[in-house]
Write a protein that holds these residues in place. Sequence first.
Motif, short mmCIF file in Angstrom:
data_model
loop_
_atom_site.label_atom_id
_atom_site.label_comp_id
_atom_site.label_asym_id
_atom_site.label_seq_id
_atom_site.Cartn_x
_atom_site.Cartn_y
_atom_site.Cartn_z
N ILE A 153 0.83 -1.21 0.00
CA ILE A 153 0.00 0.00 0.00
C ILE A 153 0.86 1.25 0.00
N ARG A 154 1.94 1.24 0.78
CA ARG A 154 2.85 2.39 0.76
C ARG A 154 3.44 2.60 -0.63
N ALA A 155 3.84 1.52 -1.25
CA ALA A 155 4.44 1.63 -2.59
C ALA A 155 3.43 2.18 -3.59
N PHE A 156 2.18 1.71 -3.50
CA PHE A 156 1.17 2.19 -4.44
C PHE A 156 0.91 3.68 -4.30
N PHE A 157 0.69 4.14 -3.08
CA PHE A 157 0.42 5.56 -2.86
C PHE A 157 1.61 6.42 -3.29
N SER A 158 2.82 5.99 -2.93
CA SER A 158 4.02 6.78 -3.24
C SER A 158 4.27 6.83 -4.74
N LEU A 159 4.15 5.70 -5.44
CA LEU A 159 4.38 5.67 -6.88
C LEU A 159 3.35 6.49 -7.64
N SER A 160 2.10 6.41 -7.22
CA SER A 160 1.07 7.21 -7.88
C SER A 160 1.33 8.70 -7.70
N LEU A 161 1.75 9.09 -6.51
CA LEU A 161 2.05 10.50 -6.25
C LEU A 161 3.22 10.98 -7.09
N VAL A 162 4.28 10.18 -7.15
CA VAL A 162 5.47 10.57 -7.93
C VAL A 162 5.13 10.65 -9.42
N THR A 163 4.36 9.69 -9.92
CA THR A 163 3.99 9.69 -11.34
C THR A 163 3.22 10.95 -11.72
N ASN A 164 2.25 11.32 -10.90
CA ASN A 164 1.44 12.49 -11.19
C ASN A 164 2.26 13.77 -11.12
N LEU A 165 3.09 13.91 -10.10
CA LEU A 165 3.89 15.12 -9.95
C LEU A 165 4.92 15.24 -11.07
N LEU A 166 5.57 14.13 -11.42
CA LEU A 166 6.59 14.17 -12.47
C LEU A 166 5.97 14.57 -13.81
N ALA A 167 4.87 13.96 -14.17
CA ALA A 167 4.23 14.28 -15.45
C ALA A 167 3.75 15.73 -15.48
N THR A 168 3.19 16.20 -14.39
CA THR A 168 2.70 17.58 -14.35
C THR A 168 3.84 18.57 -14.50
N LEU A 169 4.94 18.34 -13.81
CA LEU A 169 6.08 19.26 -13.90
C LEU A 169 6.68 19.26 -15.31
N LEU A 170 6.78 18.09 -15.94
CA LEU A 170 7.32 18.03 -17.30
C LEU A 170 6.40 18.74 -18.30
N ILE A 171 5.10 18.59 -18.13
CA ILE A 171 4.16 19.27 -19.02
C ILE A 171 4.26 20.78 -18.85
N ALA A 172 4.29 21.23 -17.60
CA ALA A 172 4.39 22.67 -17.34
C ALA A 172 5.69 23.24 -17.89
N ALA A 173 6.79 22.51 -17.73
CA ALA A 173 8.08 22.98 -18.24
C ALA A 173 8.06 23.09 -19.76
N ARG A 174 7.44 22.13 -20.43
CA ARG A 174 7.37 22.18 -21.89
C ARG A 174 6.54 23.36 -22.37
N ILE A 175 5.43 23.65 -21.70
CA ILE A 175 4.58 24.77 -22.10
C ILE A 175 5.33 26.09 -21.93
N VAL A 176 6.04 26.24 -20.81
CA VAL A 176 6.81 27.47 -20.59
C VAL A 176 7.90 27.61 -21.63
N TRP A 177 8.59 26.53 -21.94
CA TRP A 177 9.66 26.57 -22.93
C TRP A 177 9.12 26.93 -24.32
N SER A 178 7.99 26.35 -24.69
CA SER A 178 7.39 26.66 -25.99
C SER A 178 6.95 28.12 -26.05
N ASN A 179 6.44 28.63 -24.93
CA ASN A 179 6.01 30.02 -24.93
C ASN A 179 7.19 30.97 -25.12
N ARG A 180 8.32 30.66 -24.55
CA ARG A 180 9.49 31.52 -24.72
C ARG A 180 9.98 31.52 -26.16
N ARG A 181 9.77 30.43 -26.86
CA ARG A 181 10.20 30.38 -28.26
C ARG A 181 9.38 31.31 -29.14
N VAL A 182 8.12 31.49 -28.83
CA VAL A 182 7.27 32.33 -29.67
C VAL A 182 7.14 33.74 -29.11
#
Length: 347
Positions: free
Chosen positions: A174-203
Amino acid sequence: MSDEESFPLARAELIALFLESMLFGAFTVLYAIAIWILLYREKLRGRSTLNRMLFGTTTVMWVLSVAHLAIDVARAVQGFVVWGGTPNGTNGFYARVSDPTEVAKNVIYISMTLVADSFVTYRLFVVWNRVWWILVVPIVLLVATAVAGYGACVEIGLTEEGNAIFAENLQPWIRAFFSLSLVTNLLATLLIAARIVWSNRRVRKYRASGAAAGSHWEVVETMIQSAAVYSAALASLLGTYLAGSNAQYVCLDTLQPLIGIVFTLIIIRVGLGYTMNDSVSGGGRSDGARAGQGQLQTIGGHAYPLQPVAINVSVSRTHDRASFDNFDHKDPSRVVSDVESGKAPSE
């Protein structure tokens, strides 16, 4: 005083059912609004594939929430009506975690989490221009989350002890499930936000000098806020579980519709944001005003006013008047004859 005495299991389950019902009602309203946006407001945007995927994902989440709530209602009837007349019958019923209904609701919750995390991973893939290497770590985390979640369900179904949800053999799963789900969501969200900011600076250099530069921040802000809500709820669930409190049942049942609420809120806010951009760029302005402020160019789903471009065109014309004079003095009948025969006038 033990946690069972201060916060009995039956009370925790009843409070959890009440809160889950309220959140499910909110999720149902948001689901209807999101479907309206996907099927009506976005109909003319040429994104039918993405809309179908969003529609399917949202509908699956809503169906899973309905199934989860139905099982909780059935368990409440079983625990408070059927077993309520026996001494400690309600607490004893809810303490049997190996009951098929308890295992089923846990499987539904695991599936709900995996559906949400899978779509976040797909969104990451799309935002990063469909490069496969960006998916390596999220997919590994997603598979590990599935293994830990369904593995915990198997262990729960095999146990025969009362209130074994806090047993030592289940805690690593149960600890592994909660921790992995949290890390997956946070990692994907941060990478998406970083890509959007980077693309905005290009234009940024192509925008008009007076153009607003905050449109991309609306998307970033929406995703970060949604991730924060889900992460806070998941952290509360993990904390109450590690503390051995029955409050973890409340957090667990409320998290089921909360996942759908967070997902549909992103669709609604982004969809309404597109509508507002359309009203600004297409209505409420005269052609002269739009020409003076620059046309709106859509890049990555957002409208960016472009800088005005000045084009200088020079035209040079040469007239051979002598040729026209010779043509004017020719016999018209001869010209017709030359045209019909296909011969040059000199012939």
